[in-house]
Design a protein around this motif. Structure first.
Motif, PDB file in Angstrom:
ATOM      1  N   ALA A  43       0.829  -1.206   0.000  1.00 23.52           N
ATOM      2  CA  ALA A  43       0.000   0.000   0.000  1.00 23.52           C
ATOM      3  C   ALA A  43       0.863   1.254   0.000  1.00 23.52           C
ATOM      4  CB  ALA A  43      -0.929  -0.010   1.208  1.00 23.52           C
ATOM      5  N   GLU A  44       1.949   1.221   0.760  1.00 31.32           N
ATOM      6  CA  GLU A  44       2.845   2.379   0.802  1.00 31.32           C
ATOM      7  C   GLU A  44       3.498   2.604  -0.558  1.00 31.32           C
ATOM      8  OE1 GLU A  44       5.524   1.544   3.943  1.00 31.32           O
ATOM      9  OE2 GLU A  44       4.009   1.732   5.526  1.00 31.32           O
TER      10      GLU A  44
ATOM     11  N   GLN B  69       2.183   1.731  -3.398  1.00 27.94           N
ATOM     12  CA  GLN B  69       1.114   2.214  -4.271  1.00 27.94           C
ATOM     13  C   GLN B  69       0.883   3.704  -4.075  1.00 27.94           C
ATOM     14  OE1 GLN B  69      -1.496   0.073  -6.518  1.00 27.94           O
ATOM     15  NE2 GLN B  69      -0.656   2.005  -7.221  1.00 27.94           N
ATOM     16  N   VAL B  70       0.858   4.128  -2.814  1.00 22.79           N
ATOM     17  CA  VAL B  70       0.647   5.541  -2.514  1.00 22.79           C
ATOM     18  C   VAL B  70       1.760   6.393  -3.116  1.00 22.79           C
ATOM     19  CG1 VAL B  70       0.698   7.244  -0.654  1.00 22.79           C
ATOM     20  CG2 VAL B  70      -0.772   5.238  -0.453  1.00 22.79           C
TER      21      VAL B  70
ATOM     22  N   TYR C  46      -9.052   0.868  -2.762  1.00 28.54           N
ATOM     23  CA  TYR C  46      -9.494   2.179  -2.278  1.00 28.54           C
ATOM     24  C   TYR C  46      -8.497   2.681  -1.244  1.00 28.54           C
ATOM     25  CZ  TYR C  46     -11.720   5.940   0.158  1.00 28.54           C
ATOM     26  OH  TYR C  46     -11.960   7.170   0.715  1.00 28.54           O
ATOM     27  N   ILE C  47      -7.910   3.838  -1.522  1.00 25.75           N
ATOM     28  CA  ILE C  47      -7.031   4.515  -0.568  1.00 25.75           C
ATOM     29  C   ILE C  47      -7.493   5.962  -0.526  1.00 25.75           C
ATOM     30  CG2 ILE C  47      -4.664   5.193   0.000  1.00 25.75           C
ATOM     31  CD1 ILE C  47      -3.666   2.793  -1.596  1.00 25.75           C
TER      32      ILE C  47
END
Length: 252
Positions: free
Chosen positions: A6-7, A9-10, A87-88
Motif C-alpha cells: 500500500a505504501e 502504491q501511494v 481504495y485509498i
C-alpha cells in the motif's frame, strides 16, 4: 498482508498525481465560458459510479450528455465495470477515472457530435488533499473542461465543519449564493454553493480542468433544478436504475 504494498502504491500514485497536476488549467479556455449566459454551450456531461449494495468492486459506470440550457437527455451510456485498484483515501481517481474515460472514449468513437463541452463530476476537483481530485484527473486525461461537485464537505487543508462554516451556510439567502472554501494556506480551493432556493444544504464546487472557479459556480447553479446539478443527478439516477433492472435481487 503487509503495509508495504500500500505504501508503494501511494508513492506511485502521488508521483503520477504530481505529474498530471502540472498539466492542470484553472482558467476559462472556451469562448462560451466568457459569455454571461453561456451562449455557445450546447452539451453538458455528467458522470457517476453506482455500486451494488455491499459490493465495493462491481459498479455501473454512467455517462449522460444533456442539452444546455434545457437539460434534455441527448445520450447515455451504462456499463458494468469491475474496479481493480484498491481504495485509498485521497486517491479515488485511480479507482474510478479509467472507466469514466472509457465511457467518454466510446462516445467519441460512436457519436462524436455529442461529445460534451464540459463534464460535471460527482466528486472534488481542486478541493482535495493535494489539490488534484477526481474531477481534475478526469479533466486532464480527457482534455475536457470539468467541474467537481461534491454533496458532502471534504474536511481538508484547514477547512472543517466548524461553527463558522455552519454560520456561513446559514447566511446563504438564495440559490446562487456562495462562499469560498479557503485553505489554511489562504488559497481558495472551491466554493460552497446554495444551488437552489428550495435547498438550504449547499454543494461544494471546485475546479476540475479548463474552467475558472467563478465560472464553475455560475454554471453549476444554472444546471440545478434541484440541489444537485442535473447532469450529475441524471447520471446517478440512471446508474441506479440500471442496477435495479439488471440486479433485481440486490438492494442497491
Amino acid at each position: 498482508m503487509t503495509a508495504a504494498p500500500a505504501e508503494d502504491q501511494v508513492r506511485q500514485w502521488e508521483s503520477e498525481q504530481e505529474h498530471l497536476r502540472q498539466q492542470l488549467v484553472e482558467d476559462d479556455t472556451e469562448a462560451w465560458q466568457k459569455n454571461p449566459d453561456f451562449s455557445g454551450l450546447q452539451r453538458v456531461g455528467g458522470v457517476d459510479l453506482s455500486f451494488i449494495k455491499g459490493d465495493d468492486v462491481n459498479a455501473c459506470a454512467q455517462l449522460v450528455v444533456l442539452s444546455y440550457p434545457d437539460m434534455e437527455l441527448l445520450y447515455e451510456d451504462s456499463q458494468m465495470v469491475t474496479l481493480t485498484a484498491p481504495y485509498i483515501a485521497g486517491f479515488l481517481a485511480f479507482r474510478e477515472t479509467p472507466y469514466l474515460l472509457e465511457a467518454l472514449q466510446r462516445l467519441k468513437e460512436n457519436r462524436p457530435e455529442l461529445l460534451p463541452q464540459v463534464v460535471f463530476v460527482d466528486g472534488n476537483g481542486l478541493f482535495h488533499y493535494r489539490e488534484f481530485g477526481l474531477a481534475c484527473q478526469l479533466g486532464v486525461l480527457s482534455g475536457l473542461p470539468c467541474v467537481g461537485v461534491a454533496k458532502n464537505l471534504l474536511q481538508v487543508q484547514g477547512v472543517h465543519k466548524s461553527e463558522e462554516h455552519q454560520s456561513q451556510i446559514a447566511a446563504l439567502q438564495k440559490g446562487g449564493d456562495s462562499f469560498p472554501l479557503t485553505a489554511a494556506s489562504g488559497k481558495v480551493l472551491g466554493k460552497a454553493l446554495r444551488s437552489s432556493d428550495k435547498s438550504v444544504k449547499p454543494v461544494y464546487v471546485s475546479v476540475g480542468h479548463k474552467i475558472s472557479l467563478d465560472t464553475a459556480v455560475r454554471l453549476t447553479h444554472s444546471c440545478c433544478r434541484y440541489r444537485v446539478p442535473e447532469p450529475i443527478r441524471q447520471a446517478d439516477c440512471r446508474s441506479r436504475e440500471y442496477l435495479r433492472k439488471h440486479f433485481p435481487a440486490a438492494d442497491t
